[in-house]
Design a protein around this motif. Structure first.
Motif, short mmCIF file in Angstrom:
data_model
loop_
_atom_site.label_atom_id
_atom_site.label_comp_id
_atom_site.label_asym_id
_atom_site.label_seq_id
_atom_site.Cartn_x
_atom_site.Cartn_y
_atom_site.Cartn_z
N PHE A 11 0.84 -1.18 0.00
CA PHE A 11 0.00 0.00 0.00
C PHE A 11 0.88 1.24 0.00
N GLU A 12 0.42 2.26 -0.70
CA GLU A 12 1.18 3.50 -0.80
C GLU A 12 1.02 4.40 0.41
N THR A 13 -0.13 4.33 1.07
CA THR A 13 -0.39 5.22 2.20
C THR A 13 -0.95 4.45 3.38
N ASP A 14 -0.84 5.04 4.56
CA ASP A 14 -1.43 4.44 5.76
C ASP A 14 -2.93 4.28 5.58
N HIS A 15 -3.55 5.28 4.93
CA HIS A 15 -4.99 5.25 4.73
C HIS A 15 -5.41 4.00 3.94
N GLU A 16 -4.69 3.70 2.86
CA GLU A 16 -4.99 2.52 2.06
C GLU A 16 -4.82 1.25 2.88
N ALA A 45 3.83 -0.39 8.50
CA ALA A 45 3.16 -1.48 7.79
C ALA A 45 3.41 -1.34 6.29
N VAL A 46 3.79 -2.44 5.68
CA VAL A 46 4.10 -2.42 4.25
C VAL A 46 3.11 -3.24 3.44
N GLY A 47 2.23 -3.98 4.10
CA GLY A 47 1.25 -4.75 3.35
C GLY A 47 0.49 -5.72 4.23
N ILE A 48 -0.35 -6.53 3.57
CA ILE A 48 -1.12 -7.56 4.23
C ILE A 48 -0.81 -8.87 3.53
N SER A 49 -0.50 -9.90 4.29
CA SER A 49 -0.13 -11.20 3.72
C SER A 49 -1.35 -11.91 3.16
N GLY A 50 -1.10 -12.95 2.41
CA GLY A 50 -2.18 -13.76 1.85
C GLY A 50 -3.06 -14.38 2.92
N ASP A 51 -2.51 -14.60 4.11
CA ASP A 51 -3.32 -15.15 5.21
C ASP A 51 -3.83 -14.04 6.13
N GLN A 52 -3.90 -12.82 5.59
CA GLN A 52 -4.54 -11.66 6.24
C GLN A 52 -3.82 -11.14 7.48
N GLN A 53 -2.51 -11.20 7.50
CA GLN A 53 -1.75 -10.63 8.61
C GLN A 53 -1.02 -9.38 8.12
N MET A 91 0.47 -12.86 21.27
CA MET A 91 -0.63 -12.12 20.65
C MET A 91 -1.62 -13.10 20.03
N PRO A 92 -2.92 -12.79 20.08
CA PRO A 92 -3.90 -13.68 19.46
C PRO A 92 -3.70 -13.81 17.95
N ALA A 93 -3.30 -12.74 17.29
CA ALA A 93 -2.96 -12.78 15.87
C ALA A 93 -1.55 -12.21 15.74
N LYS A 94 -0.72 -12.93 15.05
CA LYS A 94 0.69 -12.56 15.00
C LYS A 94 1.00 -11.77 13.72
N PRO A 95 1.44 -10.52 13.88
CA PRO A 95 1.87 -9.77 12.70
C PRO A 95 3.17 -10.37 12.17
N ILE A 96 3.47 -10.04 10.95
CA ILE A 96 4.71 -10.51 10.32
C ILE A 96 5.70 -9.36 10.33
N ILE A 97 6.92 -9.63 10.79
CA ILE A 97 7.97 -8.61 10.79
C ILE A 97 8.94 -8.93 9.65
N LEU A 98 9.06 -7.99 8.74
CA LEU A 98 9.95 -8.14 7.60
C LEU A 98 11.30 -7.53 7.99
N TYR A 99 12.29 -8.37 8.15
CA TYR A 99 13.62 -7.90 8.54
C TYR A 99 14.34 -7.36 7.31
N ASP A 100 14.17 -6.07 7.07
CA ASP A 100 14.69 -5.44 5.87
C ASP A 100 15.78 -4.42 6.17
N PHE A 101 16.38 -4.52 7.34
CA PHE A 101 17.42 -3.57 7.71
C PHE A 101 18.73 -3.92 7.01
N GLN A 102 19.58 -2.91 6.91
CA GLN A 102 20.89 -3.12 6.27
C GLN A 102 21.97 -3.05 7.33
N ILE A 103 22.96 -3.90 7.15
CA ILE A 103 24.09 -3.92 8.10
C ILE A 103 25.24 -3.18 7.50
#
Length: 103
Positions: A11-16, A45-53, A91-103
């Protein structure tokens, strides 16, 4: 840890993103679904997974704490690891954390 390919919608924006999250909750209203929202981290947040997380960018989470809360990068990483990552299993529903940091 997930090893399979992750399919998700960006999604491009938080609103979307929030509209999509609300739509998922509305679709599953009778199932009382929880999609794992993290308070104060919607901009990470960068998106929603196929299993709605919700998928969160680790790097963006760090940036939020540095810019919004005035933490150093090291403080933000420690805060996220201690106060967010380690409690996801409880947590009852587990968000997904995308480890996209650079070393």
């Amino acid at each position: 840890m997930r090893t399979e390919a992750l399919e998700y919608t960006c999604f491009e924006t938080d609103h979307e993103l929030l509209e999509a999250a609300e739509a998922v909750c509305d679709m599953h209203e009778d199932e009382n679904i929880n999609i794992g929202l993290l308070d104060g981290m919607s901009a990470a947040a960068v998106g929603i997974s196929g299993d709605q997380q919700i998928i969160y960018s680790y790097n963006k989470m760090v940036e939020i704490l540095v810019n919004r809360d005035g933490m150093t990068t090291e403080e933000a990483i420690e805060f996220i690891d201690y106060n967010t990552i380690r409690v996801i299993d409880y947590m009852p529903a587990k968000p997904i954390i995308l480890y996209d940091f650079q070393i």
